[in-house]
Design a protein around this motif. Sequence first.
Motif, PDB file in Angstrom:
ATOM      1  N   MET A  83     -26.963  22.421 -80.562  1.00  0.00           N
ATOM      2  CA  MET A  83     -27.641  23.289 -81.516  1.00  0.00           C
ATOM      3  C   MET A  83     -27.029  24.673 -81.468  1.00  0.00           C
ATOM      4  SD  MET A  83     -31.663  24.355 -82.046  1.00  0.00           S
ATOM      5  CE  MET A  83     -31.737  25.845 -81.059  1.00  0.00           C
ATOM      6  N   SER A  84     -26.629  25.169 -82.627  1.00  0.00           N
ATOM      7  CA  SER A  84     -26.225  26.562 -82.756  1.00  0.00           C
ATOM      8  C   SER A  84     -27.342  27.304 -83.481  1.00  0.00           C
ATOM      9  CB  SER A  84     -24.908  26.678 -83.526  1.00  0.00           C
ATOM     10  OG  SER A  84     -23.848  26.120 -82.778  1.00  0.00           O
ATOM     11  N   PHE A  85     -27.415  28.601 -83.228  1.00  0.00           N
ATOM     12  CA  PHE A  85     -28.644  29.330 -83.551  1.00  0.00           C
ATOM     13  C   PHE A  85     -28.311  30.764 -83.943  1.00  0.00           C
ATOM     14  CE2 PHE A  85     -32.183  31.990 -82.089  1.00  0.00           C
ATOM     15  CZ  PHE A  85     -33.298  31.313 -82.563  1.00  0.00           C
ATOM     16  N   TYR A  86     -29.057  31.284 -84.924  1.00  0.00           N
ATOM     17  CA  TYR A  86     -28.926  32.694 -85.277  1.00  0.00           C
ATOM     18  C   TYR A  86     -30.291  33.177 -85.747  1.00  0.00           C
ATOM     19  CZ  TYR A  86     -26.848  37.018 -87.136  1.00  0.00           C
ATOM     20  OH  TYR A  86     -26.514  38.330 -87.362  1.00  0.00           O
ATOM     21  N   ALA A  87     -30.732  34.282 -85.213  1.00  0.00           N
ATOM     22  CA  ALA A  87     -32.004  34.857 -85.642  1.00  0.00           C
ATOM     23  C   ALA A  87     -31.894  36.372 -85.672  1.00  0.00           C
ATOM     24  CB  ALA A  87     -33.139  34.423 -84.713  1.00  0.00           C
ATOM     25  N   ASP A  88     -32.584  36.984 -86.630  1.00  0.00           N
ATOM     26  CA  ASP A  88     -32.521  38.428 -86.836  1.00  0.00           C
ATOM     27  C   ASP A  88     -33.945  38.909 -87.097  1.00  0.00           C
ATOM     28  OD1 ASP A  88     -32.113  41.049 -87.732  1.00  0.00           O
ATOM     29  OD2 ASP A  88     -30.307  40.538 -88.858  1.00  0.00           O
ATOM     30  N   SER A 146     -26.956  35.058 -93.103  1.00  0.00           N
ATOM     31  CA  SER A 146     -26.657  36.260 -93.886  1.00  0.00           C
ATOM     32  C   SER A 146     -27.273  36.190 -95.280  1.00  0.00           C
ATOM     33  CB  SER A 146     -25.146  36.471 -93.983  1.00  0.00           C
ATOM     34  OG  SER A 146     -24.546  35.568 -94.906  1.00  0.00           O
ATOM     35  N   ILE A 147     -27.370  34.980 -95.830  1.00  0.00           N
ATOM     36  CA  ILE A 147     -28.002  34.829 -97.145  1.00  0.00           C
ATOM     37  C   ILE A 147     -29.471  35.212 -97.059  1.00  0.00           C
ATOM     38  CG2 ILE A 147     -28.650  33.191 -98.943  1.00  0.00           C
ATOM     39  CD1 ILE A 147     -25.680  33.811 -98.954  1.00  0.00           C
ATOM     40  N   PHE A 148     -30.178  34.681 -96.077  1.00  0.00           N
ATOM     41  CA  PHE A 148     -31.612  34.957 -95.963  1.00  0.00           C
ATOM     42  C   PHE A 148     -31.886  36.379 -95.494  1.00  0.00           C
ATOM     43  CE2 PHE A 148     -31.676  30.278 -95.853  1.00  0.00           C
ATOM     44  CZ  PHE A 148     -32.612  30.058 -96.864  1.00  0.00           C
ATOM     45  N   THR A 149     -31.001  36.936 -94.676  1.00  0.00           N
ATOM     46  CA  THR A 149     -31.179  38.325 -94.249  1.00  0.00           C
ATOM     47  C   THR A 149     -31.119  39.259 -95.443  1.00  0.00           C
ATOM     48  OG1 THR A 149     -30.239  37.883 -92.063  1.00  0.00           O
ATOM     49  CG2 THR A 149     -30.223  40.164 -92.818  1.00  0.00           C
ATOM     50  N   GLY A 193     -34.270  30.000 -92.756  1.00  0.00           N
ATOM     51  CA  GLY A 193     -35.048  30.720 -93.749  1.00  0.00           C
ATOM     52  C   GLY A 193     -35.688  31.965 -93.175  1.00  0.00           C
ATOM     53  N   ILE A 194     -36.704  32.425 -93.885  1.00  0.00           N
ATOM     54  CA  ILE A 194     -37.423  33.650 -93.540  1.00  0.00           C
ATOM     55  C   ILE A 194     -38.843  33.286 -93.147  1.00  0.00           C
ATOM     56  CG2 ILE A 194     -38.231  35.886 -94.386  1.00  0.00           C
ATOM     57  CD1 ILE A 194     -35.995  35.592 -96.587  1.00  0.00           C
ATOM     58  N   VAL A 195     -39.265  33.769 -91.998  1.00  0.00           N
ATOM     59  CA  VAL A 195     -40.641  33.595 -91.547  1.00  0.00           C
ATOM     60  C   VAL A 195     -41.358  34.928 -91.741  1.00  0.00           C
ATOM     61  CG1 VAL A 195     -42.151  33.030 -89.608  1.00  0.00           C
ATOM     62  CG2 VAL A 195     -39.947  31.846 -89.877  1.00  0.00           C
ATOM     63  N   ASP A 244     -41.174  40.310 -91.261  1.00  0.00           N
ATOM     64  CA  ASP A 244     -40.379  39.110 -91.489  1.00  0.00           C
ATOM     65  C   ASP A 244     -39.240  39.007 -90.479  1.00  0.00           C
ATOM     66  OD1 ASP A 244     -41.982  38.905 -93.720  1.00  0.00           O
ATOM     67  OD2 ASP A 244     -40.417  39.534 -95.124  1.00  0.00           O
ATOM     68  N   TYR A 245     -38.852  37.778 -90.199  1.00  0.00           N
ATOM     69  CA  TYR A 245     -37.613  37.559 -89.458  1.00  0.00           C
ATOM     70  C   TYR A 245     -36.890  36.351 -90.017  1.00  0.00           C
ATOM     71  CZ  TYR A 245     -40.076  33.937 -86.641  1.00  0.00           C
ATOM     72  OH  TYR A 245     -40.777  32.838 -86.213  1.00  0.00           O
ATOM     73  N   VAL A 246     -35.595  36.275 -89.735  1.00  0.00           N
ATOM     74  CA  VAL A 246     -34.741  35.197 -90.215  1.00  0.00           C
ATOM     75  C   VAL A 246     -34.389  34.296 -89.041  1.00  0.00           C
ATOM     76  CG1 VAL A 246     -32.448  34.649 -91.160  1.00  0.00           C
ATOM     77  CG2 VAL A 246     -33.810  36.533 -92.134  1.00  0.00           C
ATOM     78  N   ILE A 247     -34.425  32.997 -89.287  1.00  0.00           N
ATOM     79  CA  ILE A 247     -34.047  32.034 -88.250  1.00  0.00           C
ATOM     80  C   ILE A 247     -33.214  30.926 -88.876  1.00  0.00           C
ATOM     81  CG2 ILE A 247     -36.269  30.870 -88.542  1.00  0.00           C
ATOM     82  CD1 ILE A 247     -36.008  29.921 -85.610  1.00  0.00           C
ATOM     83  N   VAL A 248     -32.123  30.547 -88.201  1.00  0.00           N
ATOM     84  CA  VAL A 248     -31.266  29.439 -88.623  1.00  0.00           C
ATOM     85  C   VAL A 248     -30.961  28.579 -87.405  1.00  0.00           C
ATOM     86  CG1 VAL A 248     -28.953  28.796 -89.422  1.00  0.00           C
ATOM     87  CG2 VAL A 248     -30.230  30.607 -90.591  1.00  0.00           C
ATOM     88  N   MET A 249     -31.134  27.270 -87.559  1.00  0.00           N
ATOM     89  CA  MET A 249     -30.800  26.317 -86.505  1.00  0.00           C
ATOM     90  C   MET A 249     -29.966  25.199 -87.116  1.00  0.00           C
ATOM     91  SD  MET A 249     -34.569  26.094 -84.704  1.00  0.00           S
ATOM     92  CE  MET A 249     -35.374  26.009 -86.313  1.00  0.00           C
ATOM     93  N   MET A 250     -28.827  24.896 -86.505  1.00  0.00           N
ATOM     94  CA  MET A 250     -27.965  23.829 -86.981  1.00  0.00           C
ATOM     95  C   MET A 250     -27.617  22.900 -85.820  1.00  0.00           C
ATOM     96  SD  MET A 250     -25.544  25.652 -89.843  1.00  0.00           S
ATOM     97  CE  MET A 250     -26.339  26.235 -91.352  1.00  0.00           C
ATOM     98  N   HIS A 251     -27.703  21.589 -86.076  1.00  0.00           N
ATOM     99  CA  HIS A 251     -27.538  20.580 -85.040  1.00  0.00           C
ATOM    100  C   HIS A 251     -26.440  19.581 -85.400  1.00  0.00           C
ATOM    101  CE1 HIS A 251     -31.589  21.360 -83.131  1.00  0.00           C
ATOM    102  NE2 HIS A 251     -31.781  21.892 -84.330  1.00  0.00           N
TER     103      HIS A 251
END
Length: 284
Positions: free
Chosen positions: A22-27, A162-165, A231-233, A239-246
Motif C-alpha cells: 500500500m502506498s499512501f498520501y494524506a494532506d 493533488s487533484i483532490f487537494t 478523496g476529501i474527508v 477537510d483533509y485529503v487521503i489517497v490509498m493505492m494497493h
Amino acid sequence: MDERLTIEKRIAAELCSYDGKMSFYADDLRGHVIQIDADEDFETASTIKTYILACLYDQVKEGKASLTDILTYEQHHYVDGSGVVQSLDLGAKLRVKDAATLMIIVSDNVATNMVIEYLGIDTINDCIQKLGCRGTKLHRTLHFDSDAYGRLGTTTPRDYASIFTRLARRQLISPEADEEMLKIFGMQHYNSMITGEFPSALMDGEETGETNLIRVASKSGSMDECRNDGGIVSTPYGDYVIVMMHKDFYDPQYHDRHTASCYGARVSRMLLDQYLALEGRFQL
C-alpha cells in the motif's frame, strides 16, 4: 505526546503483516503531509475517471466542450462491469454532464467510454499533463476482451491526491467548476475503503435527519491487480485529503473483506482519529 510515536510509524506497524503493498498520501491542508511511497506507479482502474472529469470541466472552461451536448449510446461503447447504461437500449441519449456524473457516482464504464470518445484520449492526456500530473496517463478506453485488455491507466498517489487537494481549495479548474465536481464526488457510491471503519453515528444523517458530521467526496477504483481509493474527508474541524493505492496482494477476487480494503479502512480510521484528536491537523 511522545514525539517518537508518529502517525507514519503507526501506519507502518499496521501494514507490517499485510500481504500486499500500500502506498499512501494524506494532506491535512494545514501544512502537514503524510506519505509512504507516494511516487510509486499504480494501475489506475476507475480512479482514472477522476482525471477524465477534471479534463471535461477544463475543456468546458476553455469553450471546447459543453455539459449540455448530447451523447448517444452506441454498440462500440459497450463494456460489462460497473454501471447502469449497459442496461439501456442502444440509441439512448445522455447529456455530457449526466454521462460524466454516472461515470463517477456508479463508476459507469459505458458512460466513461462515451465521455472518453467525446473528449478524445489525446486531449485527456494533454489535460492531465496540464494539471501537473506527470505520472498519470490514460492508455485506452474501457474494454476487457482478451485482445484489448491491458493497463487502463497509470498514476501515483501523489498525482491523485493533488487533484483532490486543489479541489478542496477550489483551485483545480475554477471555483464554480470545482464546486460542481465536489457535488458529484460527494454522491459516489463506492467509498468503503475510506469509510469502512468510520463511526456510523457520524455519517448517518440520512437516517436521523441530522447533518452528517463526516462527509466524503471521493472516487475509488479496483481491478484484479489493484485496489485504490482517494478523496476529501470533511469533518467539524475541517477537510483533509487521503489517497490509498494497493497492489501485489495475493487475492484477486472482489469481495467486501478483501485484505486491501480491510487494511485501507484501518489506516483511514487511524488517520481520522488522529485528525479529530488534534482538532484539524495530523501533527501538533
